[in-house]
Scaffold this motif. Structure first.
Motif, PDB file in Angstrom:
ATOM      1  N   SER A  36     -14.027 -21.051  12.243  1.00  0.00           N
ATOM      2  CA  SER A  36     -14.105 -19.459  11.964  1.00  0.00           C
ATOM      3  C   SER A  36     -15.018 -18.740  12.632  1.00  0.00           C
ATOM      4  N   ARG A  37     -16.189 -18.983  12.949  1.00  0.00           N
ATOM      5  CA  ARG A  37     -16.944 -18.338  13.881  1.00  0.00           C
ATOM      6  C   ARG A  37     -16.499 -18.139  15.323  1.00  0.00           C
ATOM      7  N   SER A  38     -15.810 -19.217  15.783  1.00  0.00           N
ATOM      8  CA  SER A  38     -15.178 -19.038  17.137  1.00  0.00           C
ATOM      9  C   SER A  38     -14.186 -18.193  17.182  1.00  0.00           C
ATOM     10  N   LEU A  39     -13.178 -18.161  16.229  1.00  0.00           N
ATOM     11  CA  LEU A  39     -12.251 -17.410  15.994  1.00  0.00           C
ATOM     12  C   LEU A  39     -12.939 -16.067  16.027  1.00  0.00           C
ATOM     13  N   GLN A  40     -13.780 -15.559  15.253  1.00  0.00           N
ATOM     14  CA  GLN A  40     -14.363 -14.176  15.179  1.00  0.00           C
ATOM     15  C   GLN A  40     -14.875 -13.785  16.341  1.00  0.00           C
ATOM     16  N   GLU A  41     -15.279 -14.780  17.128  1.00  0.00           N
ATOM     17  CA  GLU A  41     -15.949 -14.081  18.389  1.00  0.00           C
ATOM     18  C   GLU A  41     -14.661 -14.010  19.305  1.00  0.00           C
ATOM     19  N   THR A  42     -13.664 -14.466  19.255  1.00  0.00           N
ATOM     20  CA  THR A  42     -12.869 -14.193  20.327  1.00  0.00           C
ATOM     21  C   THR A  42     -11.980 -13.214  19.830  1.00  0.00           C
ATOM     22  N   VAL A  43     -11.565 -12.911  18.542  1.00  0.00           N
ATOM     23  CA  VAL A  43     -10.623 -11.731  18.198  1.00  0.00           C
ATOM     24  C   VAL A  43     -11.412 -10.907  17.019  1.00  0.00           C
ATOM     25  N   SER A  44     -11.423  -9.643  16.969  1.00  0.00           N
ATOM     26  CA  SER A  44     -12.199  -8.855  16.061  1.00  0.00           C
ATOM     27  C   SER A  44     -11.199  -8.222  15.055  1.00  0.00           C
ATOM     28  N   LEU A  45     -10.213  -9.015  14.884  1.00  0.00           N
ATOM     29  CA  LEU A  45      -9.294  -8.218  13.887  1.00  0.00           C
ATOM     30  C   LEU A  45      -9.399  -8.755  12.530  1.00  0.00           C
ATOM     31  N   ASN A  46      -9.023  -8.133  11.334  1.00  0.00           N
ATOM     32  CA  ASN A  46      -9.014  -8.561  10.097  1.00  0.00           C
ATOM     33  C   ASN A  46      -8.387 -10.022   9.961  1.00  0.00           C
ATOM     34  N   ASP A  47      -9.019 -10.923   9.160  1.00  0.00           N
ATOM     35  CA  ASP A  47      -8.436 -12.112   9.019  1.00  0.00           C
ATOM     36  C   ASP A  47      -6.982 -12.230   8.159  1.00  0.00           C
ATOM     37  N   ALA A  48      -6.827 -11.527   7.292  1.00  0.00           N
ATOM     38  CA  ALA A  48      -5.304 -11.391   6.815  1.00  0.00           C
ATOM     39  C   ALA A  48      -4.398 -10.879   7.539  1.00  0.00           C
ATOM     40  N   LEU A  49      -4.676  -9.793   8.514  1.00  0.00           N
ATOM     41  CA  LEU A  49      -3.880  -9.161   9.463  1.00  0.00           C
ATOM     42  C   LEU A  49      -3.421 -10.551  10.459  1.00  0.00           C
ATOM     43  N   LEU A  50      -4.348 -11.304  10.849  1.00  0.00           N
ATOM     44  CA  LEU A  50      -4.339 -12.315  11.948  1.00  0.00           C
ATOM     45  C   LEU A  50      -3.186 -13.210  11.339  1.00  0.00           C
ATOM     46  N   HIS A  51      -3.396 -13.432   9.979  1.00  0.00           N
ATOM     47  CA  HIS A  51      -2.630 -14.524   9.203  1.00  0.00           C
ATOM     48  C   HIS A  51      -1.218 -14.077   9.078  1.00  0.00           C
ATOM     49  N   GLY A  52      -1.034 -12.709   8.669  1.00  0.00           N
ATOM     50  CA  GLY A  52       0.287 -12.291   8.695  1.00  0.00           C
ATOM     51  C   GLY A  52       0.962 -12.231  10.094  1.00  0.00           C
TER      52      GLY A  52
END
Length: 132
Positions: A36-52
């Protein structure tokens, strides 16, 4: 009766449609299994939005690759089941599964069902108009 959308069913185009599904699925799996840390550094969008959005794109890729056959409801169930499996797989790594993520997955897949149904309706009427 030849429709304007007949190119969509040519063998080369069918291969491209299926290849995009493989690429989309690989991207989907990699993004879900990244720490999750690698992903948050790459993409700064809401987690639920990314899943959707991820499940929206996964459903659309399935619909495009297989012409919504056997049925859109089958692909909806498949998308939700696959995303649930991938959510559980996150527990094997540094991320943890979440019910809210699964809800966002289902919401994204359901929105994709609505969009693909509308597009299917539009294109079928477009085809029928051109043939008449």
């Amino acid at each position: 009766m030849q429709t304007k959308l007949a190119f969509f069913h040519r063998p080369a185009i069918k291969f491209i449609r299926r290849a995009q599904l493989v690429i989309a699925t690989l991207i989907y799996c990699v993004l879900l299994l990244l720490p999750s840390r690698s992903l948050q550094e790459t993409v700064s969008l809401n987690d639920a939005l990314l899943h959707g959005v991820g499940n929206f794109l996964l459903f659309c890729s399935l619909w495009l690759a297989f012409d919504a056959k056997p049925s859109r409801l089958f692909w909806l169930a498949f998308t939700i089941a696959f995303s649930g499996f991938m959510e559980l797989m996150q527990g094997l790594g540094s991320r943890s599964p979440s019910w809210s993520d699964l809800g966002a997955n289902a919401a994204g897949a359901f929105v994709a069902l609505l969009v693909c149904t509308a597009l299917d309706y539009y294109f079928s009427h477009l085809s029928n108009k051109k043939c008449a």
